[in-house]
Motif scaffolding. Structure first.
Motif, short mmCIF file in Angstrom:
data_model
loop_
_atom_site.label_atom_id
_atom_site.label_comp_id
_atom_site.label_asym_id
_atom_site.label_seq_id
_atom_site.Cartn_x
_atom_site.Cartn_y
_atom_site.Cartn_z
N VAL A 133 -10.92 -24.61 -1.16
CA VAL A 133 -11.07 -23.20 -1.53
C VAL A 133 -11.86 -23.21 -2.83
CG1 VAL A 133 -9.87 -21.11 -2.28
CG2 VAL A 133 -8.95 -22.47 -0.40
N ASN A 134 -12.78 -22.28 -2.96
CA ASN A 134 -13.62 -22.21 -4.16
C ASN A 134 -12.80 -22.32 -5.44
OD1 ASN A 134 -15.51 -21.66 -2.22
ND2 ASN A 134 -15.88 -19.56 -2.87
N ARG A 135 -13.43 -22.85 -6.46
CA ARG A 135 -12.78 -22.87 -7.78
C ARG A 135 -12.53 -21.43 -8.18
NH1 ARG A 135 -16.59 -27.42 -9.06
NH2 ARG A 135 -15.16 -29.14 -9.42
N HIS A 136 -11.34 -21.21 -8.73
CA HIS A 136 -11.01 -19.84 -9.11
C HIS A 136 -9.95 -19.81 -10.21
CE1 HIS A 136 -8.23 -20.90 -5.83
NE2 HIS A 136 -7.36 -20.10 -6.41
N TYR A 137 -9.82 -18.64 -10.76
CA TYR A 137 -8.91 -18.35 -11.86
C TYR A 137 -8.04 -17.17 -11.43
CZ TYR A 137 -8.00 -15.56 -16.13
OH TYR A 137 -7.45 -14.78 -17.10
N HIS A 138 -6.76 -17.20 -11.82
CA HIS A 138 -5.84 -16.10 -11.53
C HIS A 138 -5.44 -15.39 -12.82
CE1 HIS A 138 -5.07 -17.23 -7.35
NE2 HIS A 138 -5.03 -18.48 -7.76
N VAL A 182 -10.69 -14.84 -9.46
CA VAL A 182 -11.98 -14.80 -10.14
C VAL A 182 -12.67 -16.12 -9.83
CG1 VAL A 182 -13.17 -14.60 -12.35
CG2 VAL A 182 -11.06 -13.31 -11.94
N TRP A 183 -13.80 -16.06 -9.11
CA TRP A 183 -14.52 -17.27 -8.73
C TRP A 183 -15.13 -17.92 -9.98
CZ3 TRP A 183 -12.32 -18.10 -4.57
CH2 TRP A 183 -12.32 -17.25 -3.48
N LEU A 184 -15.11 -19.23 -10.01
CA LEU A 184 -15.63 -19.99 -11.15
C LEU A 184 -16.73 -20.94 -10.70
CD1 LEU A 184 -12.22 -21.00 -12.77
CD2 LEU A 184 -13.68 -19.05 -13.38
N ASP A 185 -17.71 -21.15 -11.58
CA ASP A 185 -18.73 -22.15 -11.29
C ASP A 185 -18.21 -23.53 -11.70
OD1 ASP A 185 -19.07 -22.41 -14.09
OD2 ASP A 185 -20.90 -21.21 -14.11
N GLU A 186 -19.04 -24.55 -11.59
CA GLU A 186 -18.62 -25.92 -11.88
C GLU A 186 -18.20 -26.12 -13.34
OE1 GLU A 186 -21.36 -28.86 -10.46
OE2 GLU A 186 -21.32 -28.03 -8.45
N ASP A 187 -18.66 -25.24 -14.23
CA ASP A 187 -18.30 -25.33 -15.64
C ASP A 187 -17.10 -24.46 -16.01
OD1 ASP A 187 -20.42 -27.12 -16.23
OD2 ASP A 187 -21.82 -25.41 -16.26
N ASN A 207 -18.08 -16.24 -11.95
CA ASN A 207 -19.32 -15.86 -11.27
C ASN A 207 -19.07 -14.99 -10.04
OD1 ASN A 207 -18.39 -17.72 -9.42
ND2 ASN A 207 -20.18 -19.05 -9.50
N GLY A 208 -17.92 -14.33 -9.99
CA GLY A 208 -17.60 -13.44 -8.89
C GLY A 208 -16.10 -13.23 -8.80
N TYR A 209 -15.68 -12.43 -7.84
CA TYR A 209 -14.25 -12.18 -7.67
C TYR A 209 -13.93 -11.92 -6.21
CZ TYR A 209 -15.27 -7.25 -7.05
OH TYR A 209 -15.75 -6.07 -6.56
N PHE A 210 -12.65 -11.98 -5.89
CA PHE A 210 -12.15 -11.68 -4.56
C PHE A 210 -10.82 -10.98 -4.76
CE2 PHE A 210 -9.70 -12.70 -0.76
CZ PHE A 210 -10.62 -12.47 0.26
N ASP A 211 -10.73 -9.72 -4.32
CA ASP A 211 -9.48 -8.99 -4.48
C ASP A 211 -8.97 -8.50 -3.14
OD1 ASP A 211 -10.95 -6.69 -3.85
OD2 ASP A 211 -10.70 -5.77 -5.83
N VAL A 212 -7.90 -7.71 -3.17
CA VAL A 212 -7.26 -7.26 -1.94
C VAL A 212 -8.22 -6.47 -1.06
CG1 VAL A 212 -6.30 -5.08 -2.80
CG2 VAL A 212 -5.08 -6.34 -1.03
N HIS A 213 -9.14 -5.75 -1.64
CA HIS A 213 -10.07 -4.94 -0.86
C HIS A 213 -11.10 -5.83 -0.14
CE1 HIS A 213 -8.06 -1.59 -2.67
NE2 HIS A 213 -8.29 -2.13 -3.85
N ASN A 214 -11.54 -6.89 -0.81
CA ASN A 214 -12.40 -7.88 -0.14
C ASN A 214 -11.63 -8.54 1.01
OD1 ASN A 214 -13.13 -8.53 -3.41
ND2 ASN A 214 -14.76 -7.81 -2.08
N TYR A 215 -10.36 -8.85 0.75
CA TYR A 215 -9.51 -9.50 1.74
C TYR A 215 -9.35 -8.61 2.98
CZ TYR A 215 -5.50 -12.29 3.39
OH TYR A 215 -4.64 -13.08 4.11
N ILE A 216 -9.07 -7.34 2.75
CA ILE A 216 -8.90 -6.39 3.87
C ILE A 216 -10.18 -6.32 4.69
CG2 ILE A 216 -8.63 -3.94 4.43
CD1 ILE A 216 -6.68 -3.83 1.94
N ALA A 217 -11.33 -6.18 4.04
CA ALA A 217 -12.61 -6.09 4.76
C ALA A 217 -12.86 -7.36 5.57
CB ALA A 217 -13.74 -5.84 3.78
N MET A 218 -12.60 -8.52 4.98
CA MET A 218 -12.79 -9.79 5.66
C MET A 218 -11.88 -9.87 6.90
SD MET A 218 -12.32 -13.57 3.97
CE MET A 218 -10.52 -13.56 3.97
N CYS A 219 -10.62 -9.46 6.74
CA CYS A 219 -9.67 -9.50 7.85
C CYS A 219 -10.06 -8.53 8.95
CB CYS A 219 -8.26 -9.18 7.34
SG CYS A 219 -7.56 -10.46 6.28
#
Length: 177
Positions: free
Chosen positions: A74-79, A137-142, A146-158
């Motif tokens: 799963v992409n690098r991310h921050y909570h 919150v998506w993170l780059d290699e450093d 560099n982006g985010y994924f929230d419940v609304h993105n999740y709903i649309a994807m589903c």
């Protein structure tokens, strides 16, 4: 009503007549949550899928079972909020930590934690029950956002996935509470 009790000490106990307060929503009951029916697992990345079990659009929260049938990422991310995880099967961990979770293990992720979730090759698929509060919150290699994924993105994807596999986009709305 659940199955009838036969020998249990509480077999003659009557259920509460007024179960829900007037403004309460019904419970969510999902039999066989970690199902083998892969149509219910929405591709999250190329190697990891998610089965939604409960979604709160108004609170930006969800519960799901994350699954990888082989090595996964799963992409690098921050909570910014806490996350809870219970391992059902398989083997997984974070590159940034010194533990590896297997069946029966529980993980509490503190708010402010960034990590890279990996699933290991294992005889059983990785299946982990997650309670996610707020966005990823998506993170780059450093480690920079560099982006985010929230419940609304999740709903649309589903919705897109469930429509494509014949379950129907409206299925996801049955999980809203």
């Amino acid at each position: 009503m659940p199955e009838l009790a036969t020998t249990e000490f509480w077999k003659d106990l009557k259920p509460i007549a007024q179960v829900f307060q007037p403004d309460a929503l019904p419970e969510a009951y999902i039999a066989n949550a970690p199902t083998e029916d892969e149509r219910y697992y929405v591709p999250f990345t190329d190697t990891v899928s998610s089965r939604p079990l409960w979604i709160s659009p108004s609170q930006n929260k969800w519960c799901d079972i994350l699954m990888a049938k082989s090595a996964g990422l799963v992409n690098r991310h921050y909570h910014p909020h806490e996350v809870f995880a219970y391992t059902i099967s398989g083997k997984w961990g974070y590159l940034e930590h010194d533990w590896t979770a297997t069946a029966g293990d529980f993980v509490y992720e503190t708010p402010g934690e960034g990590h890279t979730l990996v699933a290991y090759a294992h005889r059983d698929p990785m299946k982990v029950f997650f309670i996610v509060k707020g966005p990823l919150v998506w993170l780059d290699e450093d480690g920079n956002a560099n982006g985010y994924f929230d419940v609304h993105n999740y709903i649309a994807m589903c919705k897109g996935h469930y429509e494509a596999v014949g379950i129907g986009a409206a299925y996801i709305e049955s999980l809203f509470r």
